[in-house]
Design an enzyme around this catalytic site. Sequence first.
Site, PDB file in Angstrom:
ATOM      1  N   GLU A  95      58.454 -11.323  51.746  1.00  0.00           N
ATOM      2  CA  GLU A  95      59.386 -11.548  52.832  1.00  0.00           C
ATOM      3  C   GLU A  95      60.721 -10.927  52.249  1.00  0.00           C
ATOM      4  O   GLU A  95      61.333 -11.727  51.495  1.00  0.00           O
ATOM      5  CB  GLU A  95      59.326 -12.889  53.279  1.00  0.00           C
ATOM      6  N   ASP A  98      56.476 -15.704  50.517  1.00  0.00           N
ATOM      7  CA  ASP A  98      57.661 -16.290  51.338  1.00  0.00           C
ATOM      8  C   ASP A  98      58.853 -16.422  50.591  1.00  0.00           C
ATOM      9  O   ASP A  98      59.119 -16.704  49.673  1.00  0.00           O
ATOM     10  CB  ASP A  98      57.127 -17.858  51.889  1.00  0.00           C
TER      11      ASP A  98
HETATM   12  C1  GLC Z   1      59.798 -18.237  56.159  1.00  0.00           C
HETATM   13  C2  GLC Z   1      58.520 -18.339  57.041  1.00  0.00           C
HETATM   14  C3  GLC Z   1      58.958 -19.371  58.117  1.00  0.00           C
HETATM   15  C4  GLC Z   1      59.379 -20.614  56.991  1.00  0.00           C
HETATM   16  C5  GLC Z   1      60.137 -20.441  56.061  1.00  0.00           C
HETATM   17  C6  GLC Z   1      60.363 -21.499  55.159  1.00  0.00           C
HETATM   18  O1  GLC Z   1      60.758 -17.490  56.499  1.00  0.00           O
HETATM   19  O2  GLC Z   1      58.054 -17.043  57.516  1.00  0.00           O
HETATM   20  O3  GLC Z   1      57.833 -19.756  58.880  1.00  0.00           O
HETATM   21  O4  GLC Z   1      59.609 -21.622  58.069  1.00  0.00           O
HETATM   22  O5  GLC Z   1      59.972 -19.552  55.192  1.00  0.00           O
HETATM   23  O6  GLC Z   1      59.168 -21.685  54.262  1.00  0.00           O
END
Ligand code: GLC
Length: 552
Positions: A286, A221
């Site tokens: 991500e 993440d």
């Molecule tokens: C990422 C996740 C999202 C979350 C954020 C904070 O972007 O995909 O859903 O709110 O991180 O952890």
Amino acid sequence: MQALTHSGPGDGRQPRPARLEGSDWWRGAVGYEVYVRSFQDTDGDGVGDLAGVTQRLPYLAELGVDVVWLTPFFSSPGFDHGYDVSDYVGVDPLLGTLDDWDHLAATAKQLGLRLFVDIVPNHTSSHHEWFRQAVADPTGPFRDYYVWADPAADGGPPNNWVSHFGGPAWSMDPGGSGQYYCHLFLPEQPDLNWANPAVMDEFAAIMRFWCDRGADGFRIDVAHGLTKDPALRDNPVLREVHAGMHPMEVFASFQHIHDLHRHETAVLFQQWRTAVADLDAVLVGEMDTRDVDRFAEYVKDRNALHAAFVLQVGLSDWDPEATITTMLEYQAKSNGGTAWEVSNHDQARAVSRYGGGEVGLRRTLALTTLMGAFDGMLFLYQGEELGLPDAVVLGHMEDPMSARNGAGMWSRDVARGPMPWSTDPEKGFTTAPIAWLHTEALPAAFTADHQTDAAHSTWQRYQQLTLLRKRHPMLWQAPFELLEQGPTHLVVGRGSLRVVANLGTEPVAVPAAHVGTVLFESADHSVRVDGAHVWISPECTVVAATATTDAG
Ligand code: GLC
């Protein structure tokens, strides 16, 4: 002229091909994101759970996916629905127990599925023991696990960084030290300090824990956010911020060079990869950036992340020309370290974003098919295989980004509605009268019950698409060759396979030699033979074996 043939229908009845093996298995894999809270509830509380995922694993195996990415199921107070973790090695009682995880992992293994755990290293929950200790004892070892700073001269936050979810990225130490702590998301999600090597040690141990219990990899993440400018400099301002702007717009009003996307983060992942090398786990980050060179830094030398999600392409509105250009740039620069997707739990669903209804679905399938011909992993988001549009939320907003910023704000809830398994409540998502996120029921035609057995259903098309890479490994193993490129169409060669994508609004003619046997078409009747050419219908992608060779 060669005869145009189609590979037979009813592919779903053939046995599932063997699991991908070898250290590079993930390059040929199709992943599936499960938003655990909305997948399957088994205890009647209206919230999906791990036992529910286990119950539905055979469905995913039948769909043909290789990897199941589970959104965070760790202990959490739930301010951001699990992305605020209070114990990385405990299961949230709302979602199950560690035994449930073990059962899930064992079942996945039996079915030949691999599991990706969604690790959240940018921040913890403010309820995490590390943060409690950091607040309780400013001179203790946990203080430096987080990012602290003294106030600016006027007593306000140390710099101009803003939170993704609205307001400044800084809140006052609840312990009364007078310092601020940094949070790129909610105040309940304090950012970890990755300049402290102890944090890396903690996460290496957490990953080991999950790998020992059957995880095969991690979705990381906010991978682009881990390191922060040590001098905490202001981010350059791109445009004036004013009241009433959506937090996402406010966030986009700054150039995030000091809080995100730093070169040091890519270097950090090299160290991280080394620290967990013996785990044999696949790391997929991500990566929320539009800078392809920055993106490539994490993956191109194959020594940091294995792959990163290309959010830019999959999550934009329908714009075939820009999409093709951008995809080719990622393909050229990333050395195969791409993870493609058209939707996830943070964005509007692709079908709705691309025009809605049949048009949106046709475009979604055409683009997803093309992505499957590019290097790297391909991910589906739960419900995509049923052609789901955005959910209509009936109750109050659950997404903290909108819920905390006032009525009428766009909310990520539209992508998080419960899976429409069946119109029969007993066989559906939950037996509770109302799910945790209350959404309008979808027509029966969207349900899995209806689609899994119905010939020519969206589900069956996705199944064929998902299995393509396994049935025809050339699709990901043979070198990627760009054979033809127009503003809105492409012909990609993969050995003797051809992927012809027409994302434009007019039919496109390509040499007939490209299309001998049609192995997959993203919509029915996509191909018409006309002498030395075949015509590909608008907004369709066709995967074919050339006229003269076998489908490898
Ligand atoms: C990422 C996740 C999202 C979350 C954020 C904070 O972007 O995909 O859903 O709110 O991180 O952890």
